[in-house]
Design a protein around this motif. Structure first.
Motif, PDB file in Angstrom:
ATOM      1  N   GLY A   1      -6.240  15.800  10.575  1.00 44.91           N
ATOM      2  CA  GLY A   1      -6.652  14.951  11.784  1.00 44.91           C
ATOM      3  C   GLY A   1      -5.732  15.077  12.982  1.00 44.91           C
ATOM      4  N   ASP A   2      -4.433  15.275  12.553  1.00 41.42           N
ATOM      5  CA  ASP A   2      -3.371  15.010  13.829  1.00 41.42           C
ATOM      6  C   ASP A   2      -2.318  16.407  13.826  1.00 41.42           C
ATOM      7  OD1 ASP A   2      -1.996  14.559  11.171  1.00 41.42           O
ATOM      8  OD2 ASP A   2      -0.813  13.117  12.155  1.00 41.42           O
ATOM      9  N   THR A   3      -2.547  17.235  12.887  1.00 40.60           N
ATOM     10  CA  THR A   3      -1.799  18.103  12.855  1.00 40.60           C
ATOM     11  C   THR A   3      -2.259  19.445  12.119  1.00 40.60           C
ATOM     12  OG1 THR A   3       0.668  19.040  12.685  1.00 40.60           O
ATOM     13  CG2 THR A   3      -0.480  17.885  10.743  1.00 40.60           C
ATOM     14  N   VAL A   4      -1.581  20.542  11.936  1.00 43.72           N
ATOM     15  CA  VAL A   4      -1.772  21.740  11.413  1.00 43.72           C
ATOM     16  C   VAL A   4      -0.459  22.132  10.197  1.00 43.72           C
ATOM     17  CG1 VAL A   4      -2.119  24.451  11.510  1.00 43.72           C
ATOM     18  CG2 VAL A   4      -2.872  22.715  13.254  1.00 43.72           C
TER      19      VAL A   4
ATOM     20  N   TYR B   1      -1.160  11.173   3.534  1.00 46.26           N
ATOM     21  CA  TYR B   1      -0.522  11.794   4.595  1.00 46.26           C
ATOM     22  C   TYR B   1      -1.055  13.324   5.334  1.00 46.26           C
ATOM     23  CZ  TYR B   1       2.921   8.285   4.417  1.00 46.26           C
ATOM     24  OH  TYR B   1       3.494   7.093   4.232  1.00 46.26           O
ATOM     25  N   GLY B   2      -2.219  13.361   4.594  1.00 47.21           N
ATOM     26  CA  GLY B   2      -2.993  14.743   4.815  1.00 47.21           C
ATOM     27  C   GLY B   2      -2.808  15.897   4.296  1.00 47.21           C
ATOM     28  N   LEU B   3      -2.118  16.159   3.379  1.00 47.80           N
ATOM     29  CA  LEU B   3      -1.779  17.303   2.800  1.00 47.80           C
ATOM     30  C   LEU B   3      -1.470  17.264   1.284  1.00 47.80           C
ATOM     31  CD1 LEU B   3      -1.174  20.318   3.472  1.00 47.80           C
ATOM     32  CD2 LEU B   3       1.356  19.585   3.541  1.00 47.80           C
ATOM     33  N   VAL B   4      -2.008  18.123   0.494  1.00 46.69           N
ATOM     34  CA  VAL B   4      -1.750  18.343  -0.862  1.00 46.69           C
ATOM     35  C   VAL B   4      -1.547  19.794  -1.161  1.00 46.69           C
ATOM     36  CG1 VAL B   4      -3.105  16.495  -1.712  1.00 46.69           C
ATOM     37  CG2 VAL B   4      -4.408  18.713  -1.623  1.00 46.69           C
TER      38      VAL B   4
END
Length: 136
Positions: free
Chosen positions: A22-25, A62-65
């Motif tokens: 949602g907030d980064t790549v 936190y948006g990542l695995v």
């Protein structure tokens, strides 16, 4: 993409794969030896992890695995560089949703949902070719 047809901004060089939260790549280097997080301006990226086989992003946690490069075990990013937590064993693929992570078993014969703590996953479906997650 800048929201206008044919309008793009350079943010970085090649990678083995990229994943959008949602907030980064997030990016996995071409040699799969490090995971990076885009800093949000120019072409600045911060290294947040070591080797990975694949990365998956979304809104959960936190948006990542990321999978380990050898066994394919799954780790969740904890928001600080080099801070990861083991959350599960290998799968054919994973999908990060708003509230959890989904796993397609290595033989693609079942879909599991991560319960959110420890190493516990619950079966939610049978065989599938692939899985994705998102808001509907």
């Amino acid at each position: 993409y800048l929201g206008v047809p044919d309008s793009w901004q350079y943010i970085g060089s090649a990678g083995a794969s990229f994943a959008v939260a949602g907030d980064t790549v997030y990016g996995l280097t071409p040699g799969r030896d490090a995971v990076y997080r885009y800093d949000g301006s120019g072409s600045s990226w911060t290294k947040i992890g070591g080797p990975a086989g694949q990365i998956y992003a979304g809104d959960w946690g936190y948006g990542l695995v990321a999978t380990s490069p050898s066994a394919g075990d799954l780790k969740a990013y904890l928001g600080t560089p080099d801070s990861w937590r083991f959350i599960g064993t290998a799968g054919a693929s994973f999908a990060v949703a708003t509230d959890t992570v989904y796993k397609l078993t290595p033989t693609s014969n079942a879909v599991y949902r991560y319960v959110g703590s420890g190493l516990t996953w619950t079966k939610v479906g049978d065989a599938a070719h692939s899985i994705i997650a998102g808001d509907i």
